[in-house]
Design a protein around this motif. Sequence first.
Motif, short mmCIF file in Angstrom:
data_model
loop_
_atom_site.label_atom_id
_atom_site.label_comp_id
_atom_site.label_asym_id
_atom_site.label_seq_id
_atom_site.Cartn_x
_atom_site.Cartn_y
_atom_site.Cartn_z
N VAL A 181 41.25 46.58 30.28
CA VAL A 181 41.74 47.62 31.20
C VAL A 181 40.71 47.91 32.29
N THR A 182 39.45 48.03 31.92
CA THR A 182 38.43 48.41 32.91
C THR A 182 38.14 47.30 33.91
N VAL A 183 38.12 46.06 33.45
CA VAL A 183 37.86 44.97 34.41
C VAL A 183 39.05 44.80 35.34
N ALA A 184 40.27 45.00 34.82
CA ALA A 184 41.44 44.95 35.69
C ALA A 184 41.41 46.09 36.70
N PHE A 185 40.99 47.26 36.23
CA PHE A 185 40.88 48.42 37.12
C PHE A 185 39.92 48.15 38.27
N SER A 186 38.76 47.57 37.97
CA SER A 186 37.77 47.32 39.03
C SER A 186 38.32 46.36 40.08
N GLU A 187 39.10 45.38 39.66
CA GLU A 187 39.69 44.45 40.62
C GLU A 187 40.80 45.12 41.42
N ILE A 188 41.56 46.01 40.79
CA ILE A 188 42.58 46.77 41.52
C ILE A 188 41.93 47.61 42.61
N VAL A 189 40.80 48.24 42.28
CA VAL A 189 40.08 49.05 43.27
C VAL A 189 39.64 48.19 44.44
N ARG A 190 39.10 47.01 44.16
CA ARG A 190 38.61 46.14 45.24
C ARG A 190 39.75 45.68 46.13
N PHE A 191 40.86 45.29 45.53
CA PHE A 191 41.99 44.82 46.35
C PHE A 191 42.65 45.98 47.10
N THR A 192 42.57 47.18 46.55
CA THR A 192 43.06 48.36 47.28
C THR A 192 42.21 48.60 48.52
N MET A 193 40.90 48.42 48.39
CA MET A 193 40.01 48.57 49.55
C MET A 193 40.37 47.56 50.65
N MET A 194 40.80 46.37 50.25
CA MET A 194 41.11 45.32 51.21
C MET A 194 42.53 45.42 51.76
#
Length: 463
Positions: free
Chosen positions: A148-161
């Motif tokens: 869950v946490t590693v998926a969350f961090s990638e969601i955050v990065r793609f949201t920034m982009m």
Amino acid sequence: MNVDDVRRRLEDLGDSDVPLVLVVLGAIYVAYILAGVAFGYGLRGQLNSIANLTFFIGVFAMLALALNLQWGYTGLFNIGIVGFMGIGVYVTALVSKPPVAEGGAAQVGGFGFPLIVGVVAGVSVTALIGFLIALPALRLRADYLAIVTVAFSEIVRFTMMSRTFQEFTVPDTISFSVLGTEVLTLDPTADTVGLGGGGGLILNYTDPLEALLRALFLWEPYLGFVGIVEGTIIPGNPKPVLDGLLYGAVLLIGVGLFYLLLMRTANSPFGRVLKAIREDEDVANALGKDTVRFKLIAFVLGSALMGLAGILWYSGRGSITPPSFRPNITFYVWIALIIGGAGSNTGSVLGGAIFAGLLYEGPRYFKNLVQAAFELGDAPRNFGEAVAPFASLDPVPFVLYTLDSVSQLRLVIMGVVLIWLMHNRPEGLLGHRKETAASVDLARPGSGGASGNPAAADGGEER
């Protein structure tokens, strides 16, 4: 406090790991100074090198301490550290950037609040997101929390982009209501705000160091000191050098505050419940502890500290972009914690310092040191040209190619170090720790209790 109390505290300090941490820090700084001498650095170059080293020691030690609260004390497997860092700094930028951004039409503005408001908002939103993530995930096994946490961090990065959030219009009036009653109304001066998309954001709000010094009424004295140094010690413009040194010192103070907070937490009844959860959650549950609530609080507090560390790391850079928040930073923090030893706050600081000085910045300095000591010539352009001379027993091109690629080989070096640790020191450099089992002396008379040390149990850190 009488003389016996002072003597006992000094004895406790001598028995603790603090002197070891100080010795290791001193050795790293001496090594960097000697490397600067070998490179022919002047005073300005040496000070820049020390400031850069101090910065990375500070941020990695902070992040290792925050992770230690989650993993070392509570057993929460979080591999989304960089996501919480990104939320902290992006929310701070969104709140504190001026409405009209500098740097061209490609940039977007913010709400223009003071930096302290942005920092509080960044930490608060990070804690809130940590709460929302942990609420369902903590009821699952540790490996599911990691996913869950590693998926969350990638969601955050793609949201920034994302172009969707790159820029959006702000309403003329923003109202907040509770149970139908309006409690707060804001009239934003910004017309558009956003996350900047793939181009990132220019952080054209007040420099964090300047904001801190102004809050402490030290900005004018600091400028006076810069003027004195400019005329006597460092020619040219010494302010960037002094800013770097002072900001590094602020980060080290932040490490000290993190350390004190987590030590007080660990030695409190709350902290002892966290350690019980780490050792055996079923037993803690059987003793009537609401383990989900305790894990939730620990995860939220650790996430908030990670958000603050992200703000301190990136706010002084002048700009942020989504690629800065790739998962490799998460793994760097884990390596730092593993080096020092999970469950030990002093180990977290020690691991952060060793990782920053030897594994993160060390390879680049080693490359420069070898190139300064030997005239080796130009490196081959590709791997084929590097290995072809082995046919004539000439290893020099391969050595040159390896040195030239040492920054890219850092992960390989880190992997080798981790393999060595797992085989020879799986509990970390500080070894297996002991922690107090109670805040009162539980020893029998004559069994050592007169020394003033409470009974201890295996499994954590003594101090």
